[in-house]
Design an enzyme around this catalytic site. Structure first.
Site, PDB file in Angstrom:
ATOM      1  N   ARG A 256       0.855  -1.182   0.000  1.00  0.00           N
ATOM      2  CA  ARG A 256       0.000   0.000   0.000  1.00  0.00           C
ATOM      3  C   ARG A 256       0.895   1.237   0.000  1.00  0.00           C
ATOM      4  NH1 ARG A 256       0.062   1.494   5.519  1.00  0.00           N
ATOM      5  NH2 ARG A 256      -0.013  -0.256   6.984  1.00  0.00           N
ATOM      6  N   HIS A 260      -2.325   3.025   6.444  1.00  0.00           N
ATOM      7  CA  HIS A 260      -3.336   1.988   6.643  1.00  0.00           C
ATOM      8  C   HIS A 260      -4.730   2.573   6.488  1.00  0.00           C
ATOM      9  CE1 HIS A 260      -5.415  -1.429   8.392  1.00  0.00           C
ATOM     10  NE2 HIS A 260      -5.957  -0.630   9.286  1.00  0.00           N
ATOM     11  N   TYR A 269       6.527   4.062  10.919  1.00  0.00           N
ATOM     12  CA  TYR A 269       6.953   2.669  11.066  1.00  0.00           C
ATOM     13  C   TYR A 269       7.518   2.058   9.775  1.00  0.00           C
ATOM     14  CZ  TYR A 269       2.151   2.050   9.293  1.00  0.00           C
ATOM     15  OH  TYR A 269       0.998   2.136   8.562  1.00  0.00           O
TER      16      TYR A 269
END
Length: 358
Positions: A256, A260, A269
């Site tokens: 992606r 998210h 992250y």
């Protein structure tokens, strides 16, 4: 005919837009309209996705789960299905929903928190997006079992992410499918992260696909950014399911591009260099457009015309969704319980009185 590639799985279309020898074999029998349709759907889905993110930032829809980067996995798999097949999506399969026949207005209404966004048109066998992780997997297995018992030719497909493979529902659904030899496909879009948790923390195995062996079903790992390979693998899985050969677990390795959801910051992250490699060097639309242009199937003028057409359709859907009549406040109490418990009945009464007075 398929080739095993390190890390990403079966690959026909390389990141530079050229076909592998096996890819050339798979490419030739595909009709020209479908070759173009692959790209048109991917471009339309990306444009919709980008517009939805802007709408969320403007406060016009709720928290949204972007899918940019996963277009090939969704288009290649969805175009291999028929209208008779059952689809059980997670919250990121807006592209699959479009191809299945869900109007853009309905998809937007879902992200506005409206129940209408969960209701597909007549004849569209698309279940509402499953937000709880992996709960749609046993649902798909159950639908496949029903089809088998009724002698129907339909196939059921569960879409989920890599994080879902850590849930008990994943084991239960695959185990049931293996025992009863069900016509079901488990389609995992391994986009490398379950929110902030990397794939390496989900499982000790190197792949998702190899888990299929524990359930005596077929497992395939495919480059999820290669629409041609995804389509081929999905076609094979559908044919196996329809002819009584049982379930398939497909792991589409993808990424992606963004967060998210719009409530997330992926920069906290994910390494910048990792994201750059996937976004700039492995983009599913870029590689496929290069192939079409090399084959004389697409041009800059066609790109401009298609983009303008898609943007117009998207804006019309936005206007339609935003002009939809507001639901009554009492809808807060609908669609959860068949029979409301007394405490909720008491809470609903003032709202019903207000609605009657209007």
């Amino acid at each position: 005919m398929l080739r095993q590639m390190e890390k990403v799985g079966l690959q026909y279309l390389q990141p530079d837009g050229t076909l592998t020898p096996e890819g050339e074999v798979a490419w030739k029998p595909i009709e020209r309209p479908l070759k173009i349709e692959f790209y048109k759907w991917m471009r339309k889905i990306r444009l919709f996705d980008q517009r939805a993110v802007i709408l969320q930032r403007q406060g016009r829809i709720g928290t949204y789960a972007p899918l940019q980067g996963q277009e090939a996995a969704q288009v290649g798999s969805a175009l291999a299905l028929n209208r008779e097949d059952w689809i059980f999506p997670s919250y990121r399969e807006h592209g699959v929903a479009m191809i299945a026949g869900m109007p853009l207005k309905q998809i937007l209404l879902y992200w506005m928190g409206r129940v209408e966004g969960c209701r597909p048109p007549e004849g569209v066998k698309l279940f509402p997006p499953a937000v709880p992780i992996a709960t749609q997997i046993p649902h798909a297995a159950g639908a496949a079992w029903a089809s088998k018992l009724k002698g129907e030719p339909s196939v059921a497909v569960a879409y989920f992410g890599d994080g879902a493979t850590s849930e008990g529902d994943f084991h239960e659904g695959l185990n049931f499918a293996g025992v009863f030899r069900l016509p079901v496909i488990f389609f995992c879009q391994n986009n490398q992260y379950a929110i902030s948790v990397p794939f390496s923390r989900q499982t000790a195995t190197e792949t998702v696909a190899e888990k299929a062996a524990a359930y005596a079903i077929r497992g395939v790992r495919v480059d999820g950014n290669d629409v041609l390979a995804v389509y081929t693998v999905m076609n094979e899985a559908v044919e196996r399911a329809r002819t009584g050969e049982g379930a398939t677990l497909i792991e589409a390795v993808t990424y992606r591009h963004g967060a998210h959801t719009t409530a997330d910051d992926a920069g906290r992250y994910r390494e910048q260099e990792e994201a750059r490699e996937w976004v700039e060097l492995r983009d599913p639309l870029t590689r496929y457009r290069k192939l079409l242009e090399a084959e004389g199937l697409w041009s800059e003028a066609e790109e401009r015309d298609w983009e303008a057409c898609c943007k117009q359709e998207i804006e019309e859907a936005v206007r339609a969704a935003e002009s939809a009549e507001a639901p009554p406040a009492s809808h807060l109490f609908a669609h959860v319980f068949a029979d409301l418990p007394p405490s909720l009945v008491r809470q609903r009464e003032p709202l019903l009185r207000q609605e009657e007075e209007k």
